[in-house]
Write a protein that holds these residues in place. Sequence first.
Motif, mmCIF file in Angstrom:
data_model
loop_
_atom_site.group_PDB
_atom_site.id
_atom_site.type_symbol
_atom_site.label_atom_id
_atom_site.label_comp_id
_atom_site.label_asym_id
_atom_site.label_seq_id
_atom_site.Cartn_x
_atom_site.Cartn_y
_atom_site.Cartn_z
ATOM 1 N N GLU A 1 -7.537 -65.271 -51.764
ATOM 2 C CA GLU A 1 -5.525 -64.516 -52.051
ATOM 3 C C GLU A 1 -6.383 -64.318 -53.233
ATOM 4 O O GLU A 1 -6.724 -64.429 -54.351
ATOM 5 C CB GLU A 1 -4.970 -65.943 -51.947
ATOM 6 C CG GLU A 1 -3.712 -65.577 -52.393
ATOM 7 C CD GLU A 1 -2.978 -65.489 -50.817
ATOM 8 O OE1 GLU A 1 -3.728 -65.604 -49.392
ATOM 9 O OE2 GLU A 1 -1.741 -64.700 -50.756
ATOM 10 N N THR B 1 0.908 -61.588 -52.541
ATOM 11 C CA THR B 1 1.898 -60.842 -52.214
ATOM 12 C C THR B 1 1.307 -61.359 -50.076
ATOM 13 O O THR B 1 1.306 -60.212 -49.362
ATOM 14 C CB THR B 1 1.937 -59.041 -51.509
ATOM 15 O OG1 THR B 1 0.552 -59.132 -51.786
ATOM 16 C CG2 THR B 1 2.904 -58.758 -52.705
ATOM 17 N N GLY B 2 0.225 -61.893 -50.449
ATOM 18 C CA GLY B 2 -1.010 -62.103 -49.245
ATOM 19 C C GLY B 2 -1.631 -61.595 -48.740
ATOM 20 O O GLY B 2 -2.114 -61.073 -47.910
ATOM 21 N N ALA B 3 -2.647 -60.727 -50.075
ATOM 22 C CA ALA B 3 -3.322 -60.052 -50.204
ATOM 23 C C ALA B 3 -4.625 -60.683 -50.066
ATOM 24 O O ALA B 3 -4.894 -62.079 -50.116
ATOM 25 C CB ALA B 3 -3.693 -59.377 -51.700
ATOM 26 N N GLY B 4 -5.640 -59.879 -49.930
ATOM 27 C CA GLY B 4 -7.296 -60.776 -49.463
ATOM 28 C C GLY B 4 -7.375 -60.894 -47.981
ATOM 29 O O GLY B 4 -7.254 -60.194 -47.302
ATOM 30 N N ASP C 1 -8.067 -55.263 -49.322
ATOM 31 C CA ASP C 1 -8.709 -55.918 -48.239
ATOM 32 C C ASP C 1 -10.211 -56.577 -47.712
ATOM 33 O O ASP C 1 -10.450 -57.105 -47.495
ATOM 34 C CB ASP C 1 -7.645 -56.604 -47.247
ATOM 35 C CG ASP C 1 -6.289 -56.294 -47.514
ATOM 36 O OD1 ASP C 1 -5.831 -56.981 -48.516
ATOM 37 O OD2 ASP C 1 -5.268 -56.640 -46.747
#
Lengths: 355, 319
Positions: A119, A186-189, A130
């Motif tokens: 994350e 923010t939910g990135a990854g 990503d």
Amino acid sequence: MHVPSAAGLSTVPLLLVLAAAFLVVAAGGVYVYRPSISSVVEDDAGLIDPGQAEQLTTYCKAILDAYDIDLRIATSADGRDVNLFAARKFEAMKVGSHSHTGRGALFVVDPASDQVRLEVGRSLEGVYVDAFVKYIEERQMVPFFQADRVTDGILATIELIAGRAKEAVEGKAFDPARVTGFEKSTGAGAVSPAQISAGYRRPGSGVKADVVVPGGPLAVVDAYHRAMEAGNARSDLDIYTPATREMMARWVVTPAQMRNVASTYRKCPNRREKIGGDHAVVRYGVRQRQCSPYFLQRGQDGAWRLDLTQMSDTIGFNHRNEWHFSGPVPSGYSFAFDDWRFDQHGFPHPGRVGR
Amino acid sequence: MAYEERIARLQEQGVLTQAQAERLANSLSEKPREERDSRRPAGQYLLWTVVTGLLLLALYAAVGTDSGPPQIQDVRTSLNQPQEIGDMGKALTGGVSVALFVGIPLLALLIWFTWIYNSLVSREEEVLKAWAQVESNYQRRADLIPNILETVQKYMRFEKETLAGVVGERAKAMAGRESFGEQDAAAFRATVEEISKAQEASAAEMKGIVRAPQDEAQLARLYAAQQKLGSAMRRILAISENYPVLRSADQMLTLEAELEGSENRINVARMRFNEAAAEFNASMRRMPASLVASTGGFTRKAYFQADTGANKAVKLEFE
């Protein structure tokens, strides 16, 4: 009798309150929490032993000191959605709060659902996009997980994170803005199947072992780079000494490592071979800190072969991926470094003073 | 390159029909943002009424019932004589008593009202911020549509007629590419149609939402359209799995990761929106905030009613 005015009475305490408030705010601005093991590793699934947790904490602290990136590790016994778990855990652990610039990332390993997620915090999204995260998970971390080496997989991935951070610093890709206060992710990854204990699949297993000894030391090193570029991690290639073959058979070699070797050495100038009896060294410019030397031995058949065993025993890398000797210069190969001197940490410098 | 040009190029290349291109071009245009702070008038009127009342009271208290300027009391003349009620024994004058017994409670009421009102405003702002995040993540995923279609078309031939119409260098470049089988080509076209329709439906629902969603049914329609869009986009990538060259292209791997990342961001943003809306709705229903909320024109916010498994990770694997 002089009676102080109401205004006079209230001024002193007001100033004191303001001064105290200023001190609190100012202290908040400069105070950055330094991590302890418990705050870096949260192992709910019991995957990481205390020694490994210590090792991870040390490494994460080095990354924090060098690049101001607050890395944390959490394992989950939850077995549910690892993505939402990671977002909540990121918030609960306040990942990024150890950093002056709010840079943070969290590894989450969930053995129950057999998934791994990195994350990435808001201020790192532009550097660790990503696709890059997916790449390092699948091509670097998962092969170690397959071999049931979870901590090694995370450590190896942190190396690539550090490598990317170095590039980002050089290219000024980091957001220079100082972040005040913690920011949720923010939910990135990216998320990948962890494949823990699924059995390591050596890259290039299906490829024929046709990389043969082609000539002198330089040619052998070239052949090795070509094998890496082609994703051939077979341990039985003819370019390795017998001891290296044995060691390679036990090693986890990942696609990302091979690609890294190939791309790093493409950028290494001033290559030079030095031969001393049945030993040879192919080395690069002393200031090319990321280009470690190669050791080679001449076999009974007169062919030169890579001595990766000696290299792995004596050459180490720091978190900036700069090479150094982790002990004395190996005796069989010391002839090749008599025009360099080595500092107390084993890093090479130009000059003739021996170590 | 602007998305309009890319869509036009995809249309030229036969990847999109005219209707699909129009649908996408219209729906991908930036949603006009509503002015954020169109505060509810009812609350404002009430606030101003109370403030004006207090000002009038203060003015009344200051002027009082005496018309002359305030004078220093002469104790010698104002000391009360027996049976006499002098100035010192007089009850408070009208203005001061009104200020004390009406003004102070009214001021306390105003402070309380303002505090409750402001906390509701802050919570509503959180909802608006969370909704903006949901919208921007939906937009982020929609922006991938032209990229995915372009990448697929770069590596694939769609139909023999298209290739026959291409001459010279471009024909040579295309000759080495893989070609979709008939079945996959049909599936591809059907999926593109589904994408363009789902995107159009979704954009229409989004345009109907002012500030933050308040209608559960509308939100459910938007959710359904977005689910359809996401699933169709994943299907396009799934079709490519049959074609090794396309599958191993770096661009394709990047797109897969981006799509997966967008889907996760949407899930996280939806979760945070639901949490913010739940907090706002709960605070609005509690007494005495519910009194302020009803006079202040605050309205309940709608939630996403996720279906089972909607939060599950998107499965797009490399190699």
